[in-house]
Enzyme design. Structure first.
Site, PDB file in Angstrom:
ATOM      1  N   CYS A 269     -35.470  -1.920  35.034  1.00  0.00           N
ATOM      2  CA  CYS A 269     -34.624  -1.462  36.112  1.00  0.00           C
ATOM      3  C   CYS A 269     -33.920  -0.162  36.053  1.00  0.00           C
ATOM      4  O   CYS A 269     -33.226   0.374  36.772  1.00  0.00           O
ATOM      5  CB  CYS A 269     -33.502  -2.447  36.334  1.00  0.00           C
ATOM      6  SG  CYS A 269     -34.524  -4.144  37.185  1.00  0.00           S
TER       7      CYS A 269
ATOM      8  N   ASP B  67     -27.271  -6.911  49.991  1.00  0.00           N
ATOM      9  CA  ASP B  67     -27.407  -8.051  49.429  1.00  0.00           C
ATOM     10  C   ASP B  67     -28.716  -7.990  48.615  1.00  0.00           C
ATOM     11  O   ASP B  67     -29.677  -7.185  48.953  1.00  0.00           O
ATOM     12  CB  ASP B  67     -27.433  -9.113  50.384  1.00  0.00           C
ATOM     13  CG  ASP B  67     -25.970  -9.441  50.763  1.00  0.00           C
ATOM     14  OD1 ASP B  67     -25.387 -10.480  49.938  1.00  0.00           O
ATOM     15  OD2 ASP B  67     -25.558  -8.908  51.854  1.00  0.00           O
TER      16      ASP B  67
ATOM     17  N   ASP C 292     -39.709  -6.728  44.357  1.00  0.00           N
ATOM     18  CA  ASP C 292     -39.167  -5.967  43.003  1.00  0.00           C
ATOM     19  C   ASP C 292     -40.303  -5.718  42.107  1.00  0.00           C
ATOM     20  O   ASP C 292     -41.172  -6.593  41.746  1.00  0.00           O
ATOM     21  CB  ASP C 292     -38.140  -6.880  42.465  1.00  0.00           C
ATOM     22  CG  ASP C 292     -36.900  -6.135  41.791  1.00  0.00           C
ATOM     23  OD1 ASP C 292     -37.450  -5.095  40.764  1.00  0.00           O
ATOM     24  OD2 ASP C 292     -35.641  -6.309  41.874  1.00  0.00           O
TER      25      ASP C 292
ATOM     26  N   ASP D 157     -33.625 -12.527  42.491  1.00  0.00           N
ATOM     27  CA  ASP D 157     -33.022 -11.986  44.029  1.00  0.00           C
ATOM     28  C   ASP D 157     -32.926 -13.128  44.847  1.00  0.00           C
ATOM     29  O   ASP D 157     -32.073 -13.410  45.498  1.00  0.00           O
ATOM     30  CB  ASP D 157     -34.193 -10.916  44.547  1.00  0.00           C
ATOM     31  CG  ASP D 157     -33.978  -9.503  44.078  1.00  0.00           C
ATOM     32  OD1 ASP D 157     -32.808  -9.222  43.294  1.00  0.00           O
ATOM     33  OD2 ASP D 157     -34.871  -8.663  44.085  1.00  0.00           O
TER      34      ASP D 157
END
Length: 332
Positions: free
Chosen positions: A15, A51, A69, A92
């Site tokens: 990430c 969100d 993702d 998520d």
């Protein structure tokens, strides 16, 4: 495959390779304007506080949760990278209080550079974690590319009345973090030295399922997961969406073994430094030293949940208070 170092085939890792948060805000900021949404009721999406997934109403009190993702290798072991990427994508859905149903793979592969057998190990790791979550994996999409990329698109469901969301934090409740920080600096050290940090791998492959269920059962209604923007970045997004201030007790924040030493020895990714630069104007650091600031901004991969409420079994690291001059306050 022995001796192959996947992290050397990508400029970033995990990430930490996300677009900088300030640039991302600018990029998506104009998307709330334009043609009206389709008839389906979009409960959470671009118009909210950023969100973790989109939530669309269904007609039986539930809502559909959908997300995607993917990222470059964060560790050298192909199977572990697949497990980490899958746990991160599933997170998520858990960050919305939901249950993942089905996933499809997203893969880019430098097929003239890396053997396809390595890609198969990545996919195997992703499948095993998804199956452990009770989530089906069926097909996906793959392309040839200059860097290896892997992740998932995931669909799940959530009870509409019990959804976790960014804009529902209210003053007077504790702030809970469900995984220790430090994966970013340890992954940066791994990329440069080849050292393997088993505690970091175990944290990144651990599902946020039980923490999410415990939060929902405890009546928590506001939260997010802590990933590429670091604890500070995600705390700021939560505070901004809810119109509150998030106060973090620096001494209460848990860290993985070796994380502080990694910072002291300079294993700090560019993503972490960009996070700190973005969060700094919105944060009152008080007397917090530079080491703490970097750790709080550390770009996490497959991190835990940051929840506005107390969740049994997880540390309280601060509180939500009424909005003040700074959306985030670090107390030393």
């Amino acid at each position: 495959m022995e001796g192959l170092r996947l992290t050397r085939y990508a400029a970033g890792g995990g990430c930490a390779c996300k677009l900088p948060p300030g640039e991302l805000d600018t990029l998506v900021g104009g998307f709330t304007e334009g043609p009206a949404q389709p008839e389906a009721e979009l409960l959470l999406g671009l118009a909210g506080g950023g969100d973790d997934a989109a939530v669309v109403a269904m007609d039986d009190g539930r809502a559909l949760v959908t997300t995607a993702d993917f990222f470059t290798p964060v560790v050298d072991d192909a199977y572990d990278w697949g497990r980490i990427a899958a746990a991160n994508a599933l997170s998520d859905v858990y960050a919305m209080g939901g249950t993942p149903w089905a996933a499809v793979n997203l893969l880019a592969w430098p097929r003239d550079v890396l053997p396809m057998e390595v890609a198969a190990e990545v996919l195997r790791g992703g499948r095993d974690v998804a199956h452990a979550a009770g989530c089906h994996v069926s097909g996906g999409h793959s392309v040839a590319g200059p860097e290896p990329l892997y992740g998932m698109s995931v669909v799940g469901a959530v009870d509409r009345a019990r959804t976790l969301r960014m804009d529902a934090a209210r003053p007077g409740v504790p702030l809970t973090l469900t995984k220790p920080l430090g994966t970013g600096v340890l992954n940066a050290r791994h990329k440069r030295t080849g050292e393997v940090f088993e505690e970091a791998v175990a944290s990144m492959t651990a599902l946020n399922r039980e923490a999410s269920r415990a939060a929902v059962a405890a009546g928590v209604r506001a939260g997010t997961d802590v990933t590429g923007f670091g604890l500070l970045g995600h705390a700021y997004k939560l505070a901004r969406a809810s119109g509150v201030t998030v106060a973090v007790e620096a001494g209460a924040v848990p860290y993985l073994p070796g994380a502080r030493q990694a910072v002291r020895e300079g294993f700090v990714s560019g993503g972490t430094r960009r996070n700190l630069e973005w969060a700094a104007p919105h944060t009152d650091f008080g007397e917090a030293p530079e080491e703490d600031r970097l750790l709080l901004a550390d770009a996490q991969t497959s991190g835990g949940l940051l929840l506005a409420g107390e969740v049994p079994g997880h540390p309280v690291i601060g509180e939500v208070v009424a909005a003040g001059p700074a959306p985030v306050v670090v107390r030393v």
